[in-house]
Design a protein around this motif. Sequence first.
Motif, mmCIF file in Angstrom:
data_model
loop_
_atom_site.group_PDB
_atom_site.id
_atom_site.type_symbol
_atom_site.label_atom_id
_atom_site.label_comp_id
_atom_site.label_asym_id
_atom_site.label_seq_id
_atom_site.Cartn_x
_atom_site.Cartn_y
_atom_site.Cartn_z
ATOM 1 N N PHE A 19 0.842 -1.202 0.000
ATOM 2 C CA PHE A 19 0.000 0.000 0.000
ATOM 3 C C PHE A 19 0.880 1.255 0.000
ATOM 4 C CE2 PHE A 19 -2.407 3.294 2.261
ATOM 5 C CZ PHE A 19 -3.516 3.385 1.432
ATOM 6 N N ASN A 22 2.154 2.292 -3.258
ATOM 7 C CA ASN A 22 1.051 2.568 -4.190
ATOM 8 C C ASN A 22 0.714 1.427 -5.136
ATOM 9 O OD1 ASN A 22 0.475 5.203 -3.226
ATOM 10 N ND2 ASN A 22 2.310 5.911 -4.277
ATOM 11 N N GLU A 24 -1.839 -1.760 -5.913
ATOM 12 C CA GLU A 24 -3.181 -2.227 -5.567
ATOM 13 C C GLU A 24 -3.053 -3.580 -4.868
ATOM 14 O OE1 GLU A 24 -6.994 -3.698 -8.006
ATOM 15 O OE2 GLU A 24 -6.239 -1.716 -8.533
ATOM 16 N N SER A 40 -11.039 -3.564 9.743
ATOM 17 C CA SER A 40 -11.005 -2.123 10.020
ATOM 18 C C SER A 40 -9.640 -1.526 9.702
ATOM 19 C CB SER A 40 -11.355 -1.856 11.478
ATOM 20 O OG SER A 40 -12.687 -2.206 11.728
ATOM 21 N N LYS A 41 -8.593 -2.251 10.047
ATOM 22 C CA LYS A 41 -7.238 -1.759 9.815
ATOM 23 C C LYS A 41 -6.893 -1.704 8.333
ATOM 24 C CE LYS A 41 -2.538 -2.329 11.416
ATOM 25 N NZ LYS A 41 -1.694 -2.902 12.439
ATOM 26 N N ASN A 42 -7.477 -2.591 7.539
ATOM 27 C CA ASN A 42 -7.070 -2.723 6.144
ATOM 28 C C ASN A 42 -8.121 -2.335 5.120
ATOM 29 O OD1 ASN A 42 -4.297 -3.922 6.330
ATOM 30 N ND2 ASN A 42 -5.441 -5.320 7.638
ATOM 31 N N LYS A 43 -9.296 -1.894 5.535
ATOM 32 C CA LYS A 43 -10.367 -1.652 4.569
ATOM 33 C C LYS A 43 -10.024 -0.567 3.549
ATOM 34 C CE LYS A 43 -13.119 1.377 7.526
ATOM 35 N NZ LYS A 43 -14.413 1.508 8.181
ATOM 36 N N ASN A 44 -9.151 0.365 3.895
ATOM 37 C CA ASN A 44 -8.747 1.397 2.940
ATOM 38 C C ASN A 44 -7.494 1.010 2.170
ATOM 39 O OD1 ASN A 44 -10.874 3.164 3.610
ATOM 40 N ND2 ASN A 44 -9.761 3.779 5.435
ATOM 41 N N LYS A 45 -6.868 -0.092 2.558
ATOM 42 C CA LYS A 45 -5.643 -0.537 1.894
ATOM 43 C C LYS A 45 -5.911 -1.634 0.866
ATOM 44 C CE LYS A 45 -2.830 0.463 5.944
ATOM 45 N NZ LYS A 45 -1.970 -0.107 6.987
ATOM 46 N N SER A 47 -8.036 -3.325 -2.126
ATOM 47 C CA SER A 47 -9.003 -2.984 -3.166
ATOM 48 C C SER A 47 -10.095 -4.042 -3.254
ATOM 49 C CB SER A 47 -8.310 -2.843 -4.517
ATOM 50 O OG SER A 47 -7.701 -4.066 -4.885
ATOM 51 N N CYS A 67 -17.928 -3.525 4.160
ATOM 52 C CA CYS A 67 -17.882 -3.228 2.722
ATOM 53 C C CYS A 67 -19.176 -2.587 2.232
ATOM 54 C CB CYS A 67 -17.602 -4.511 1.943
ATOM 55 S SG CYS A 67 -15.998 -5.225 2.340
ATOM 56 N N ASN A 68 -20.056 -2.206 3.137
ATOM 57 C CA ASN A 68 -21.319 -1.551 2.779
ATOM 58 C C ASN A 68 -22.172 -2.388 1.850
ATOM 59 O OD1 ASN A 68 -20.725 0.782 4.317
ATOM 60 N ND2 ASN A 68 -19.438 1.518 2.660
#
Length: 75
Positions: A19, A22, A24, A40-45, A47, A67-68
Amino acid sequence: VGGEPLLSKNIQMFIDYLFEINLEVSLITNGYYLDEKFISKNKNKLSMIGYQLIHYDETNRLIDKVCNNKVISKK
């Protein structure tokens, strides 16, 4: 290599590094070792998290929540 990636004691280091430079990052897992802290720790890292749904349980509900409820594809 192969096998369940979440069994690796270095998985967080790999995710963080990829991550950071940069790239994916996707994760394919059986879902057994996914927990709220990891997601929670990785949801933005990550894809994508791919997992095989054997039966719908608390882990699956947690993934849906984080993940909504977005489903890219079902097979």
